[in-house]
Write an enzyme that holds these catalytic residues in place. Structure first.
Site, PDB file in Angstrom:
ATOM      1  N   TYR A  48      71.412  63.159  14.813  1.00 59.40           N
ATOM      2  CA  TYR A  48      70.120  62.874  14.172  1.00 59.40           C
ATOM      3  C   TYR A  48      69.122  63.944  14.591  1.00 59.40           C
ATOM      4  O   TYR A  48      68.910  64.176  15.779  1.00 59.40           O
ATOM      5  CB  TYR A  48      69.641  61.496  14.622  1.00 59.40           C
ATOM      6  N   THR A  74      59.052  60.362   8.317  1.00 59.28           N
ATOM      7  CA  THR A  74      60.163  61.195   8.762  1.00 59.28           C
ATOM      8  C   THR A  74      61.375  61.016   7.856  1.00 59.28           C
ATOM      9  O   THR A  74      61.473  60.055   7.102  1.00 59.28           O
ATOM     10  CB  THR A  74      60.572  60.855  10.205  1.00 59.28           C
ATOM     11  N   HIS A 116      55.168  54.103  19.135  1.00 61.45           N
ATOM     12  CA  HIS A 116      55.729  54.887  18.029  1.00 61.45           C
ATOM     13  C   HIS A 116      55.429  54.318  16.642  1.00 61.45           C
ATOM     14  O   HIS A 116      55.525  55.053  15.637  1.00 61.45           O
ATOM     15  CB  HIS A 116      57.253  54.998  18.203  1.00 61.45           C
TER      16      HIS A 116
END
Length: 806
Positions: free
Chosen positions: A623, A636, A507
C-alpha cells in the site's frame, strides 16, 4: 479560585434588604470585547463568502461592467441589444415629471376643481414617489441590473470553463520536457483563469468531481496487481471470482454508485471517513493516529515554555489566516489547485466516542487550549479580550503551569487513557461519568479547546551520533506513556523539557499533507519571524496581571477509575508491542536519484520491494498512499506498488547473473510502471476506493459478493507513505539546508507487516520511519531498515552515480 471569580460577569445574593447585585467591570469588558471579536469574525466570514462566491470576479470588475454599460449609452450604443429597454419597461412606473407638473398647475389655477394633495404613501403603487420616478433613474437602474446579469453570467462561464479545464489530466502522463502543444495551450488557459489572487476556498466549486471508474477497468487493474503475488492456480481462482463479480453482481452496484456520484460532492470521502475511521471500535492509538517530528538539526531554544509560547502563537496566527481564508491554496505545478476542504476542521475539532460510531465535533471558534502536565489538566486562554496573547505572555502562562506544585486529583493522572483504549468503553464511561456536573464542565473545556498541549517531563532530541535517539523520539510522539496525550483531539502539540516539539494527530478529520501545511508554517514562523532573546526567552515583556491558567476540576469515582485503568492496560499493551526504527539515510538523497532519470518516489518504492524480498523471501500486497485532492473533497487513493515490473527487477537483482544494462532497463520499466500507477490513482482511476465503495453499496443492498469480501480482507503487509515537505515555501531550503524536519510515522497496519514512512529531505538525505510488532516472529523493524539501506545503495550502484560523503 480567584481566577474562576474573574471569569464571572456578575453575582447576586438575596439579603433581608433585597437583592445584592455585584458587577465585575473587568469581566463585562472581556465579554464585550469577546462579543465584538465574534461579530468581526462573522462579518469577515460574510465578506469572504461573497468574494469566494464571485471568484474570479470581484466588486471592482462589477463596477467596470456597470460603467462600460452606462458609458456606451452616452455614446448612443446599445450593447444590451434591447435588454435594457425590456428591463426598464418591467420596472414599476413612478409619477412622471410631466404628471407632477400638471397636478401642480391644476392646483394653482383651479383651486376648487376637487383636486387635493395626496401623500405619496397613499397613492397607488404605480404612482408613488420612489426610486424610479424619473426616466434617468429608471434607465440607470435598468443598466445596473443588466450589467449585474452579464457579470454573473461571466463568472458562471469562467467557472465552468475552469472546471472543464481542470478535468483534463493528460499533462500528468506526458514525459518531462516533451509537453504537447495541446497541454501548453491548456496551461495558458488555466493560468489566465486562475491568475487573480485566490482565497483559500476560491477554487472549491471549480474543482471537478471524482469520477467513478468503469468496473471493467478496475477489475483488470486489480487482477494485474495481484498477479505477481499468486501462483497460476490461485490466480485462476481469483480471476474466476473477479469475472463472475464483473458480469453478474457489479452492474447493479455500479448503477447506485454512479447515482451517488451525481448527487454527492465526492462519492468516496464520506463513506471512507465513516467506515474506515469513525466506525472503527479498536483503539486509535498506534492503529490510527500518526506523529510528526520537529526540526532536527536546528535548536532555537532550550526553554520549554518559551518554545511553546512562540509555537502556540504561530498556530493561532495560522488559524486566523485560515478563518480569513488568507492562506493560498496548494497548487500543483503552481497552477492546478488542490482541494482545501480538509483544512476546515484543523482546529476546534474533537473526535467524540460513540457505542457504534464516533462523530467529529467541530466548532467555529475556540478561545483557549487545554494543557496536560504531570497528571493535571489546565485551561489556558489565548486572548485577552479581543487581542491575541503575545508569545511572551503565553510563555508566562505555560511557565506558571510548569511551576505549579499541586498534585493530580484522584483518577485525574491517567484520565486521557480513556481516549487510548477501546472506543465502546470510552463511550460508555463518557455517558456514565462525564455527562453532568464538574466532570462535564472539565471535559467540555478539553473537547472545545482549539487543540491539546502536552507538557512532558522527559527530553528527546535527534542526536546524529546516537541513531537510537530518533527512534526513542518517534516512540514518545506516537504514544507517549499512553495517558499524556488526548488522542481524540484533531492534534496534540507535544513539548519536551528541552524545548523539542512534535505532534500526535488524529486521522479521521484529514490526511498528513494537511497537518504538514500547518507544521511548515509554524516552524517557519518560529524560526524566521518571531525569534528569541539571547537567554532563549520569547521577545517582549510579559503582562503579570493576566489571570493564571485555570485548573480543571474533576470528581472521578472509583468505578470510573477502574475503567481508566482498564483502558490504560489495553493501550499500554499496544504501545509496548510496537517496534519503531527511525534512521537518517546519509549516502544520498533527491539529488542523486534525479541523476538516475527517475522519480524519487519510484526509486524508494522499488528499493522497498527489494528490501522486503530480502527480508521475507517473498512479495506482498503493498500500500502506498496517494492523494486525490485535484478533485473536490478528495482524500487518498492506494497505489499498489508491488507490480509485475518491480518483481521482475527484484528477481533479476536476486539472481545476480544479469548485466548492468539489463538491470537498468528492468528498473526503468518498473519505475515507469509505478509512476503511471501513481498518476492513475491521482486522477481518479485507482483500484481500491472504487472496490471499497462497491462493497459498501453491496452491504446496503444485502448483496453477497465473495470477490469483494476477499479483496477487502486482504492484509497490507507493507504499508508505505511519502511525507510531503516545503508545501508553502516559508523559507528557501537552499539557503537554509539545516532547517529540516525528520517527517513522521505511524504504526504497522498488519500484525505481521511493516509500516514505512519516508521523507526525501532535500538533495542529500532521506529519513525513514519503520514500525512493526514485537509479537510477530516474522518482522523486525531494524533488520528491515538495514535491508532498505542496502537496497538503495545497490540500485544507485547500477547507475554508477557517485554518492555524496556521509
Amino acid at each position: 479560585m480567584a481566577e474562576a471569580h474573574q471569569a464571572v460577569a456578575f453575582q447576586f445574593t438575596v439579603t433581608p434588604d433585597g437583592f445584592d447585585l455585584r458587577l465585575s467591570r473587568e469581566a463585562l469588558k472581556h465579554i464585550y470585547l469577546s462579543g465584538i471579536n465574534s461579530w468581526k469574525k462573522r462579518l469577515i466570514r460574510i465578506k469572504n463568502g461573497i468574494l469566494r462566491g464571485v471568484y474570479p470576479g470581484s466588486p471592482t470588475s462589477w463596477l467596470v461592467v456597470v460603467m462600460a454599460t452606462v458609458g456606451s449609452s452616452y455614446c448612443n450604443m446599445d450593447v444590451s441589444l434591447g435588454l435594457v429597454s425590456c428591463i426598464q419597461r418591467c420596472l414599476p412606473e413612478g409619477a412622471s415629471s410631466e404628471t407632477v407638473h400638471s397636478h401642480h398647475l391644476q392646483s394653482q389655477n383651479f383651486p376648487n376643481a376637487g383636486l387635493e394633495w395626496i401623500p405619496c404613501s397613499a397613492r397607488p403603487f404605480s404612482d408613488r414617489c420612489g426610486p424610479y420616478q424619473t426616466p434617468q433613474t429608471r434607465a440607470l437602474f435598468s443598466m445596473a441590473i443588466f450589467s449585474t446579469g452579464v457579470w454573473v453570467m461571466g463568472i458562471f462561464f469562467f467557472r465552468q470553463t475552469l472546471k472543464l479545464l481542470l478535468s483534463y489530466h493528460g499533462w500528468m502522463f506526458e514525459m518531462h520536457g516533451r509537453t504537447s502543444h495541446f497541454t501548453k495551450i491548456w496551461a495558458i488557459c488555466v493560468r489566465l483563469l486562475s491568475s487573480r489572487r485566490p482565497m483559500l476556498y476560491s477554487f472549491q466549486t471549480s474543482l471537478p468531481k471524482l469520477p467513478v471508474p468503469s468496473v471493467r477497468a478496475t477489475i483488470q487493474r486489480y487482477l494485474e496487481s495481484v498477479r505477481p503475488l499468486l501462483d497460476d492456480v490461485e490466480y485462476y481462482r481469483m480471476e474466476t471470482l473477479a469475472r463472475e463479480f464483473q458480469y453478474k453482481t457489479a452492474p447493479r452496484l455500479q448503477k447506485y454508485l454512479v447515482l451517488k456520484s451525481w448527487w454527492a460532492t465526492n462519492y468516496v470521502s464520506d463513506w471512507w471517513e465513516e467506515y474506515i475511521y469513525l466506525r472503527g471500535r479498536s483503539p486509535i492509538i498506534v492503529n490510527s493516529n500518526y506523529y510528526v517530528m520537529d526540526l532536527v538539526f536546528i535548536k532555537n531554544t532550550d526553554v520549554q515554555a518559551a518554545r511553546l509560547g512562540n509555537i502556540v502563537h504561530a498556530m493561532v496566527m495560522y488559524r486566523r489566516k485560515l478563518d480569513r481564508e488568507e492562506i493560498k491554496p496548494v497548487m500543483a505545478l503552481g497552477m492546478v489547485p488542490m482541494c482545501s476542504y480538509q483544512m476546515e476542521r484543523m482546529f476546534n475539532t474533537t473526535r467524540i466516542p460513540g457505542k457504534e460510531t464516533d462523530v467529529l465535533q467541530h466548532l467555529t471558534d475556540s478561545r483557549h487550549v487545554a494543557v496536560y502536565h504531570k497528571g493535571r489538566f489546565f485551561k489556558v486562554w489565548l486572548y485577552e479580550g479581543s487581542r491575541l496573547l503575545r508569545p511572551r505572555d503565553l510563555e508566562m502562562q505555560f511557565q506558571r503551569i510548569l511551576d505549579d506544585p499541586s498534585l493530580p486529583q484522584p483518577g485525574e493522572e491517567k484520565l486521557a487513557a480513556l481516549t487510548a483504549g477501546g472506543r465502546v468503553e470510552w463511550a460508555q464511561a463518557r455517558q456514565a461519568f462525564f455527562s453532568s456536573g464538574k466532570n462535564k464542565a472539565a471535559l467540555d473545556a478539553i473537547e472545545r479547546a482549539a487543540f491539546f498541549v502536552a507538557l512532558d517531563e522527559e527530553s528527546y532530541r535527534y542526536d546524529p551520533e546516537d541513531e537510537a535517539s530518533l527512534s526513542l523520539y518517534g516512540k514518545a510522539l506516537l504514544h507517549g506513556n499512553c495517558y499524556n496525550r488526548w488522542f481524540d483531539k484533531s492534534f496534540t502539540l507535544i513539548s519536551f523539557k528541552n524545548g523539542q516539539l512534535g505532534l500526535n494527530t488524529e486521522h479521521a478529520w484529514a490526511d498528513a499533507p494537511i497537518i504538514g501545511h500547518l507544521w511548515e508554517f509554524v516552524l517557519g514562523t518560529d524560526s524566521f519571524h518571531l525569534g528569541y532573546t539571547e537567554s532563549g526567552h520569547c521577545l517582549g515583556k510579559p503582562n503579570p496581571a493576566l489571570a493564571p491558567p485555570l485548573r480543571l476540576q474533576w470528581d472521578i469515582p472509583r468505578q470510573c477509575q477502574a475503567v481508566i485503568e482498564s483502558s490504560y492496560q489495553v493501550a499500554r499493551a499496544l504501545a509496548d508491542d510496537v517496534e519503531l526504527y527511525c534512521f537518517q539515510f546519509l549516502p544520498f538523497g533527491k539529488g542523486l536519484i534525479k541523476k538516475c532519470r527517475t522519480s524519487p518516489d519510484a526509486f524508494v518504492q522499488i528499493a522497498l520491494q527489494l528490501a522486503h524480498f530480502r527480508d521475507r523471501g517473498k512479495f506482498c500486497l503493498t500500500y502506498e498512499a496517494s492523494m486525490t485532492r485535484m478533485f473536490r473533497e478528495g482524500r487518498t487513493e492506494t497505489v499498489r506498488s508491488c507490480t509485475n515490473e518491480s518483481t521482475a527487477f527484484v528477481q533479476a537483482m536476486m539472481e545476480g547473473s544479469h548485466m548492468k544494462a539489463d538491470l537498468q532497463d528492468l528498473f526503468r520499466k518498473a519505475a515507469e510502471k509505478h509512476q503511471n500507477m501513481y498518476r492513475l490513482a491521482m486522477t481518479g482511476a485507482g483500484i481500491d476506493r472504487h472496490l471499497f465503495c462497491l462493497y459498501v453499496v453491496s452491504k446496503y443492498l444485502g448483496v453477497s459478493s465473495p470477490f469483494l469480501a476477499e479483496v477487502l480482507s486482504e492484509p497490507w503487509r507493507l504499508s508505505t507513505s511519502q511525507i510531503p515537505q516545503f508545501q508553502i515555501r516559508m523559507f528557501d531550503p537552499d539557503q537554509h539546508p539545516n532547517h529540516l524536519g525528520a517527517g513522521g510515522g505511524f504504526g504497522p497496519v498488519a500484525d505481521d507487516g511493516y509500516g514505512v514512512s519516508y521523507m526525501i529531505a532535500g538533495e542529500n538525505t532521506i529519513f525513514f520511519h519503520i514500525s512493526s510488532k514485537f509479537s510477530s516472529s516474522e518482522t523486525n523493524a531494524q533488520r528491515f531498515g538495514n535491508h532498505i539501506r542496502q537496497a538503495l545503495l545497490d540500485i544507485a550502484d547500477l547507475f554508477q552515480v557517485p554518492k555524496t560523503d556521509s
